[in-house]
Design an enzyme around this catalytic site. Structure first.
Site, short mmCIF file in Angstrom:
data_model
loop_
_atom_site.label_atom_id
_atom_site.label_comp_id
_atom_site.label_asym_id
_atom_site.label_seq_id
_atom_site.Cartn_x
_atom_site.Cartn_y
_atom_site.Cartn_z
N GLU A 11 98.45 0.67 30.03
CA GLU A 11 98.92 1.44 29.07
C GLU A 11 99.56 2.81 29.43
OE1 GLU A 11 95.76 2.58 25.90
OE2 GLU A 11 96.24 4.48 25.80
N HIS A 57 98.74 8.34 23.57
CA HIS A 57 98.50 9.80 23.94
C HIS A 57 99.45 10.54 22.82
CE1 HIS A 57 95.93 12.54 25.83
NE2 HIS A 57 97.09 13.54 25.32
N GLY A 58 98.83 11.10 21.86
CA GLY A 58 99.75 12.18 21.02
C GLY A 58 100.59 11.48 20.04
N ARG A 98 81.92 15.46 26.33
CA ARG A 98 82.30 16.53 25.36
C ARG A 98 82.59 16.12 24.02
NH1 ARG A 98 88.23 18.08 27.45
NH2 ARG A 98 87.11 18.26 29.42
N HIS A 99 82.72 14.81 23.66
CA HIS A 99 82.91 14.31 22.54
C HIS A 99 81.96 12.98 22.35
CE1 HIS A 99 86.29 12.13 24.53
NE2 HIS A 99 86.89 13.21 24.33
N HIS A 122 93.90 11.50 17.93
CA HIS A 122 93.82 12.67 17.55
C HIS A 122 94.51 13.06 16.35
CE1 HIS A 122 94.94 17.05 17.74
NE2 HIS A 122 93.56 17.22 17.92
N ARG A 160 78.56 21.31 15.87
CA ARG A 160 77.53 21.76 15.42
C ARG A 160 76.04 21.31 15.64
NH1 ARG A 160 77.29 24.19 9.98
NH2 ARG A 160 79.08 25.91 10.13
N ASN A 172 91.32 5.54 18.23
CA ASN A 172 90.21 6.33 18.81
C ASN A 172 89.66 7.40 18.05
OD1 ASN A 172 89.46 8.34 20.43
ND2 ASN A 172 90.95 7.79 22.04
N ARG A 181 83.67 10.80 28.25
CA ARG A 181 84.09 11.77 29.57
C ARG A 181 82.94 11.94 30.38
NH1 ARG A 181 88.56 14.61 29.85
NH2 ARG A 181 90.25 14.29 28.73
N ASP A 231 87.47 9.41 19.12
CA ASP A 231 86.79 10.60 20.05
C ASP A 231 86.57 11.81 19.10
OD1 ASP A 231 86.91 9.03 22.12
OD2 ASP A 231 88.53 10.18 23.11
N HIS A 232 87.43 12.07 18.39
CA HIS A 232 87.51 13.49 17.73
C HIS A 232 86.60 13.88 16.44
CE1 HIS A 232 89.55 14.72 21.20
NE2 HIS A 232 90.36 13.80 21.11
N HIS A 255 86.38 7.11 24.42
CA HIS A 255 86.60 7.88 25.83
C HIS A 255 85.16 8.58 26.38
CE1 HIS A 255 89.19 10.11 28.94
NE2 HIS A 255 88.12 9.87 29.31
N THR A 277 92.93 17.91 27.53
CA THR A 277 93.12 16.67 27.28
C THR A 277 93.66 15.77 28.46
OG1 THR A 277 93.92 15.06 25.60
CG2 THR A 277 95.53 16.75 26.13
N THR A 278 93.74 14.59 28.44
CA THR A 278 94.16 13.93 29.86
C THR A 278 95.65 14.22 30.19
OG1 THR A 278 93.11 12.08 28.89
CG2 THR A 278 94.67 11.28 30.57
N GLU A 280 87.24 3.64 27.34
CA GLU A 280 88.16 4.58 28.17
C GLU A 280 87.32 5.24 29.19
OE1 GLU A 280 92.31 5.45 26.06
OE2 GLU A 280 90.87 7.06 26.03
C1 LIG Z 1 93.15 8.70 27.76
C2 LIG Z 1 93.79 9.27 26.48
O1 LIG Z 1 95.02 9.61 26.55
C3 LIG Z 1 93.08 9.54 25.32
O2 LIG Z 1 92.40 8.57 24.89
C4 LIG Z 1 92.00 10.80 25.29
O3 LIG Z 1 90.86 9.88 25.78
C5 LIG Z 1 91.84 11.24 24.03
O4 LIG Z 1 90.66 12.25 24.43
P1 LIG Z 1 90.68 13.63 24.82
O5 LIG Z 1 91.28 14.23 23.94
O6 LIG Z 1 89.27 13.84 25.42
O7 LIG Z 1 91.75 13.68 26.12
N1 LIG Z 2 94.55 6.47 25.13
C1 LIG Z 2 95.20 6.99 23.92
C2 LIG Z 2 94.19 7.24 22.72
O1 LIG Z 2 93.33 6.33 22.75
C3 LIG Z 2 94.49 8.17 21.96
O2 LIG Z 2 94.93 9.47 22.28
P1 LIG Z 2 95.15 10.57 21.05
O3 LIG Z 2 95.98 9.88 19.92
O4 LIG Z 2 94.02 11.09 20.81
O5 LIG Z 2 96.15 11.43 21.89
#
Ligand SMILES: CC(=O)[C@@H](O)[C@H](O)COP(=O)(O)O
Ligand SMILES: NCC(=O)COP(=O)(O)O
Length: 249
Positions: free
Chosen positions: A154, A197-198, A52-53, A220, A21, A10, A48, A12-13, A46, A103-104, A73
């Site tokens: 999931e 997640h996490g 935001r990302h 993340h 910035r 993922n 959103r 996103d971050h 994801h 976060t979710t 997502e």
């Molecule tokens: C759905 C989920 O658990 C994560 O993939 C999430 O999309 C991570 O992005 P956020 O940190 O914005 O919640």
């Molecule tokens: N669906 C979970 C995901 O894509 C990643 O979650 P995270 O590792 O960023 O908490």
């Protein structure tokens, strides 16, 4: 037990850092290409509702450029479903979303939202997306996911990962058993089971030993690790942790 676990990365971050910035850097799509080169089996992003990302232009580029499956997502809104119908990602993962959350939080309320989710799932399936529902590892949402004909669930690993990180052993054990039982139930109902997640190296290694799971989506932690050791090395270590966990079973 199914052999090799798939790793979805993922990104996103990377976009979170870019957006801090403004401007175009760091580019999450570049991170996605790097992740694929480093062995990611797919890319998760994801979009959103508050952007935001990840932003719309990121999803457009990911859908157009990626050589591995894209897992989009999204909340089950008309806007997001219409975008998925147009971009036709390999997979669409329906997640709960609250503007105010950091976060979710928790899994999708598939039991309470059955009437709204059924047409959303039908539209995504008609667009050729492999639909997945991001849910808690409890019997009711898993059974409802099967009833709604979502081929994939999931399981939300956030509560377990939090308990592990806080050193709360009893809660961690009970959350781990909930995930293991959820994976067994979902598999028995013919659902493909993912987790996310996490997750970090340690929790991914431990969960990889549980039968039923076929894919982990991790973001993340990997993006954070990349700051210190680089994305390629972080993905390599995660791959090794997942393979070790699975081989230990
Ligand atoms: C759905 C989920 O658990 C994560 O993939 C999430 O999309 C991570 O992005 P956020 O940190 O914005 O919640
Ligand atoms: N669906 C979970 C995901 O894509 C990643 O979650 P995270 O590792 O960023 O908490």
């Amino acid at each position: 037990m199914a052999s090799r676990l798939r790793l979805g990365v993922n990104i996103d971050h990377v976009a979170t850092v870019r957006n801090a910035r403004g401007g175009a850097l760091p580019d999450p799509v570049r991170a996605a290409h790097l992740a694929v080169a480093a062995g990611a089996d797919g890319i998760t992003a994801h979009l959103r509702e508050d952007r935001r990302h990840i932003r719309d232009a990121d999803m457009e580029r990911l859908a157009a450029e990626l050589t591995r499956p894209l897992n989009f997502e999204m909340a089950a809104t008309d806007e997001m479903i219409a975008l998925a119908e147009r971009l036709k990602p390999h997979a669409a993962c329906l997640v709960p979303e609250k503007r105010e959350e950091r976060t979710t939080e928790g899994g999708l309320d598939v039991v309470g939202q059955e009437a709204a989710l059924a047409p959303a799932i039908a539209r995504l399936r008609a667009a050729g997306c492999r639909v997945s529902l991001f849910i808690e590892a409890d019997a009711a949402p898993i059974q409802m996911a099967a009833k709604l004909r979502a081929p994939v669930v999931e399981l939300h690993t956030g509560s377990w990962c939090e308990a592990v990180a806080a050193g709360e052993r009893d809660r961690a054990d009970s959350e781990f058993h909930r995930l293991a039982e959820g994976a067994a139930l979902a598999s028995s109902l013919g659902l493909e089971v993912h987790a996310g997640h996490g997750l970090d190296y340690d929790t991914a290694r431990r969960l990889a030993a549980v039968p039923g799971f076929v894919e982990f989506n991790i973001g993340h932690f990997l993006i954070g690790e990349a700051i210190f050791i680089g994305l390629e090395a972080a993905i390599g270590r995660m791959r090794q942790a997942m393979d070790e966990g699975r081989a230990a079973k």
